[in-house]
Design a protein around this motif. Structure first.
Motif, PDB file in Angstrom:
ATOM      1  N   MET A  64       0.555  -1.224  -0.023  1.00  0.00           N
ATOM      2  CA  MET A  64       0.281  -0.250   0.279  1.00  0.00           C
ATOM      3  C   MET A  64       0.557   1.191  -0.306  1.00  0.00           C
ATOM      4  O   MET A  64       0.967   1.915  -0.873  1.00  0.00           O
ATOM      5  N   GLU A  65       1.744   1.229   0.732  1.00  0.00           N
ATOM      6  CA  GLU A  65       3.213   2.870   0.770  1.00  0.00           C
ATOM      7  C   GLU A  65       3.050   2.933  -0.344  1.00  0.00           C
ATOM      8  O   GLU A  65       3.121   3.670  -0.911  1.00  0.00           O
ATOM      9  N   ASP A 134      -8.360   8.172  -2.023  1.00  0.00           N
ATOM     10  CA  ASP A 134      -9.822   6.984  -1.650  1.00  0.00           C
ATOM     11  C   ASP A 134      -9.938   5.704  -1.335  1.00  0.00           C
ATOM     12  O   ASP A 134     -10.817   4.830  -0.590  1.00  0.00           O
ATOM     13  N   ASP A 135      -8.893   4.892  -1.732  1.00  0.00           N
ATOM     14  CA  ASP A 135      -8.488   3.671  -2.014  1.00  0.00           C
ATOM     15  C   ASP A 135      -6.394   3.435  -1.882  1.00  0.00           C
ATOM     16  O   ASP A 135      -5.777   3.748  -2.127  1.00  0.00           O
ATOM     17  N   ILE A 136      -7.067   2.867  -0.558  1.00  0.00           N
ATOM     18  CA  ILE A 136      -6.167   2.635   0.345  1.00  0.00           C
ATOM     19  C   ILE A 136      -5.032   1.720  -0.710  1.00  0.00           C
ATOM     20  O   ILE A 136      -3.688   1.406  -0.413  1.00  0.00           O
ATOM     21  N   LYS A 141      -3.683   0.732 -10.370  1.00  0.00           N
ATOM     22  CA  LYS A 141      -2.220   0.584 -10.801  1.00  0.00           C
ATOM     23  C   LYS A 141      -2.062  -0.542  -9.981  1.00  0.00           C
ATOM     24  O   LYS A 141      -1.183  -1.700 -11.259  1.00  0.00           O
ATOM     25  N   LYS A 142      -2.668  -1.502  -9.313  1.00  0.00           N
ATOM     26  CA  LYS A 142      -2.289  -3.394  -8.790  1.00  0.00           C
ATOM     27  C   LYS A 142      -2.320  -3.143 -10.287  1.00  0.00           C
ATOM     28  O   LYS A 142      -1.701  -4.955 -10.323  1.00  0.00           O
ATOM     29  N   ARG A 143      -3.646  -3.663 -10.605  1.00  0.00           N
ATOM     30  CA  ARG A 143      -4.514  -4.209 -12.066  1.00  0.00           C
ATOM     31  C   ARG A 143      -2.661  -4.102 -13.147  1.00  0.00           C
ATOM     32  O   ARG A 143      -2.409  -5.430 -14.416  1.00  0.00           O
TER      33      ARG A 143
END
Length: 258
Positions: A64-65, A134-136, A141-143
């Motif tokens: 997440m960071e 709003d999306d931690i 991006k992960k997609r």
């Protein structure tokens, strides 16, 4: 029709074949032929590769960071490195391979891109993609990052990057870059067990800034090829796939005579 055929052969530089009346044969025009030709136009003749690029800032550990980083969070040395991997393309207007990045700006307006004879490479730079506060988990991006076989990690934290940091089934090859003394960089290499060795980088190397982007890019391309050999046992080069598609179209739609 014989005159037309002769002109086609001459204009295309096949005069040596002029005595063979069946060297050129017409295709029977139909809606199916046009659909298949449109599909053929969408096939890449070059090898196309997607590679993730991640920035790890001081004290950062978690997915997440790292995925929440923006370009403002990165260092000048990192930005110089990314710029040296290729050149920036405008996703809205570029007609080539975009690595499945959207052209509407939702994945960013630009991305790093490299082209060489036979290969196109798009770098999914996580810090350059829009960050959703709003999306931690940074799902958009992960997609992209989570579906890339190769991850390049620029690590300015004070610990080794863990291979399992970005969860998922990909990230099969990971190239970690750690700044050392000015102008020198340490290289850490991680590969899944099934991935065969490749170069030019090896674990524990120290290389200079002037060769860093070239060597990392070459290793990332070679690593991607090794990883795809694991996942796709019958991997075929796009040029050969395109040739097979052309052969199928010809066999299905050819007229036997002029």
């Amino acid at each position: 029709m014989d005159l037309f055929r002769s002109q086609v052969q001459h204009n295309l530089g096949f005069d040596a074949r002029r005595t063979n009346a069946n060297y050129f044969l017409p295709l029977a025009k139909s809606d199916m032929l046009l659909r298949e030709l449109n599909s053929l136009d969408m096939m890449h003749a070059q090898e196309t590769i997607k590679i993730a690029v991640l920035y790890v800032g001081p004290g950062q550990w978690t997915e997440m960071e790292i995925l929440s980083n923006t370009q403002r969070d990165t260092s000048q040395a990192y930005r110089n490195f990314v710029q040296s991997l290729g050149w920036s393309i405008d996703l809205a207007t570029f007609n080539g391979f975009t690595g499945k990045l959207e052209r509407d700006g939702s994945d960013g307006k630009t991305c790093p891109y490299f082209f060489d004879e036979g290969v196109e490479v798009v770098f999914h730079e996580a810090a350059a993609m829009p960050t959703n506060k709003d999306d931690i988990r940074q799902i958009k991006k992960k997609r992209h990052i989570g579906n890339d076989h190769v991850h390049i990690i620029w690590n300015e934290s004070h610990h080794n990057y863990r291979p399992e940091t970005i969860s998922g089934d990909f990230g099969n090859v990971q190239i970690q870059i750690r700044p050392l003394e000015p102008g020198e960089y340490g290289i850490g290499m991680y590969c899944d067990e099934q991935v065969k060795p490749f170069g030019p980088l090896v674990n524990g190397m120290v290389i200079s800034a002037d060769v860093l982007p070239i060597a990392v890019r070459a290793a990332a391309i070679n690593g991607h090829r090794r990883a795809t050999q694991v996942f796709f046992k019958t991997f075929m080069h796009p040029f050969a796939m395109r040739q097979e598609a052309i052969n199928r179209i010809v066999e299905k739609h050819v007229n036997t005579s002029w």
